[in-house]
Design an enzyme around this catalytic site. Structure first.
Site, short mmCIF file in Angstrom:
data_model
loop_
_atom_site.label_atom_id
_atom_site.label_comp_id
_atom_site.label_asym_id
_atom_site.label_seq_id
_atom_site.Cartn_x
_atom_site.Cartn_y
_atom_site.Cartn_z
N TYR A 37 7.23 -4.46 -0.74
CA TYR A 37 6.84 -3.91 -2.04
C TYR A 37 8.02 -3.61 -2.96
O TYR A 37 7.82 -3.20 -4.11
CB TYR A 37 6.06 -2.60 -1.84
CG TYR A 37 4.79 -2.77 -1.04
CD1 TYR A 37 3.65 -3.34 -1.62
CD2 TYR A 37 4.72 -2.37 0.29
CE1 TYR A 37 2.48 -3.49 -0.89
CE2 TYR A 37 3.55 -2.52 1.02
CZ TYR A 37 2.44 -3.08 0.44
OH TYR A 37 1.28 -3.23 1.16
N HIS A 42 4.27 -2.15 -9.12
CA HIS A 42 3.75 -0.84 -8.71
C HIS A 42 4.86 0.09 -8.23
O HIS A 42 4.65 1.29 -8.10
CB HIS A 42 2.72 -1.05 -7.59
CG HIS A 42 1.52 -0.17 -7.70
ND1 HIS A 42 1.07 0.39 -8.87
CD2 HIS A 42 0.64 0.25 -6.74
CE1 HIS A 42 -0.02 1.11 -8.64
NE2 HIS A 42 -0.30 1.05 -7.35
N TYR A 86 2.90 6.13 1.12
CA TYR A 86 2.23 5.07 0.37
C TYR A 86 1.55 5.68 -0.85
O TYR A 86 1.27 6.89 -0.90
CB TYR A 86 1.24 4.27 1.22
CG TYR A 86 1.93 3.35 2.20
CD1 TYR A 86 2.46 2.13 1.79
CD2 TYR A 86 2.09 3.73 3.54
CE1 TYR A 86 3.12 1.29 2.70
CE2 TYR A 86 2.76 2.89 4.44
CZ TYR A 86 3.26 1.68 4.00
OH TYR A 86 3.93 0.86 4.89
N ASN A 88 -1.35 5.85 -2.38
CA ASN A 88 -2.62 6.57 -2.45
C ASN A 88 -2.58 7.98 -1.90
O ASN A 88 -3.51 8.75 -2.10
CB ASN A 88 -3.72 5.78 -1.73
CG ASN A 88 -4.03 4.47 -2.43
OD1 ASN A 88 -3.44 4.13 -3.46
ND2 ASN A 88 -4.97 3.72 -1.87
N ASP A 113 3.94 3.59 -12.87
CA ASP A 113 3.64 2.43 -13.69
C ASP A 113 2.38 2.67 -14.52
O ASP A 113 1.56 3.51 -14.17
CB ASP A 113 3.45 1.19 -12.80
CG ASP A 113 2.34 1.39 -11.78
OD1 ASP A 113 2.45 2.30 -10.95
OD2 ASP A 113 1.34 0.65 -11.83
N ASN A 134 -4.32 5.50 -8.45
CA ASN A 134 -4.61 6.23 -7.21
C ASN A 134 -3.53 7.24 -6.84
O ASN A 134 -3.82 8.29 -6.24
CB ASN A 134 -4.82 5.26 -6.06
CG ASN A 134 -6.13 4.50 -6.19
OD1 ASN A 134 -7.09 5.01 -6.75
ND2 ASN A 134 -6.16 3.28 -5.67
#
Length: 209
Positions: A37, A42, A86, A88, A113, A134
């Site tokens: 990632y 994101h 992470y 969420n 973002d 989220n």
């Protein structure tokens, strides 16, 4: 008991008591951990914190619920947090470090973002909805308030219907990569301005720039 960073400061003949709580800020950059990632849209929150750390010679250390760094600038203390939960579950890490470092919610800045802004557009707000994000949704739930500062970095919405997830988890295109260094530098300036000049002055100076 001194906090993790209090122990570091003590070694430099400073203690936690030397830091005015109102001059201490938690800057939480949102993203997902792991090389998969690292360069995705994101993860711009992580990218901006990396820029800040490099600029102020701060080193991230893996701690509970995230990688954390700290630096002093113009009499202010900035604690940088990249949650390891992470996206969420970002709120769990943010809430933990607010409590651990005894930082007031009004001195929290969440960096994230935003699909609703053109690429590279900077926008600082003092409150608002999660906008379907989220990470912001979990922070709102953990803090039980929508009144916390958030710095949104525009990633635009150049994707076809049904392709949003692939887009935000996709990497920057060539044109975006060319513009990124200047945008990261401006973003780092916004963050330190938030701590030194205040929210209102920073919004006037950076929003939409």
């Amino acid at each position: 008991m001194l906090s993790f960073f209090g122990r570091i400061l003590k070694s430099n003949k400073a203690t936690e008591e030397d830091i005015d709580p109102m001059k201490k800020f938690l800057i939480a950059g949102l993203g997902n951990i792991g090389p998969k990632y690292e360069n995705t849209r994101h993860n711009i929150g992580f990218k901006i914190l990396d820029e800040l750390a490099a600029k102020h010679e701060a080193v991230f250390i893996t701690q509970k619920l995230g990688d954390v760094a700290q630096f002093r600038f113009k009499g202010r203390t900035f604690v940088l947090l990249k949650p390891s939960t992470y996206m969420n579950l970002s709120g769990k890490a943010v809430n933990y470090w607010l409590q651990k470092e005894k930082i007031a919610v009004e001195n929290l800045l969440v960096v994230t973002d935003d699909l609703n802004l053109p690429f590279g557009t900077l926008r600082l707000k003092t409150k608002g909805s999660d906008g379907g994000h989220n990470g912001l949704k979990d922070i709102q739930n953990q803090l039980n308030t929508t009144k916390y500062n958030r710095f949104r970095f525009g990633i635009s919405a150049e994707f076809s219907q049904g392709q949003q997830i692939d887009y935000v988890l996709g990497e920057w295109d060539e044109e975006e990569r060319k513009k990124m260094p200047e945008r990261l530098e401006k973003s780092a300036e916004l963050v330190t301005s938030f701590g030194t000049a205040g929210v209102s002055n920073t919004m006037n100076s950076f929003n939409g720039k």
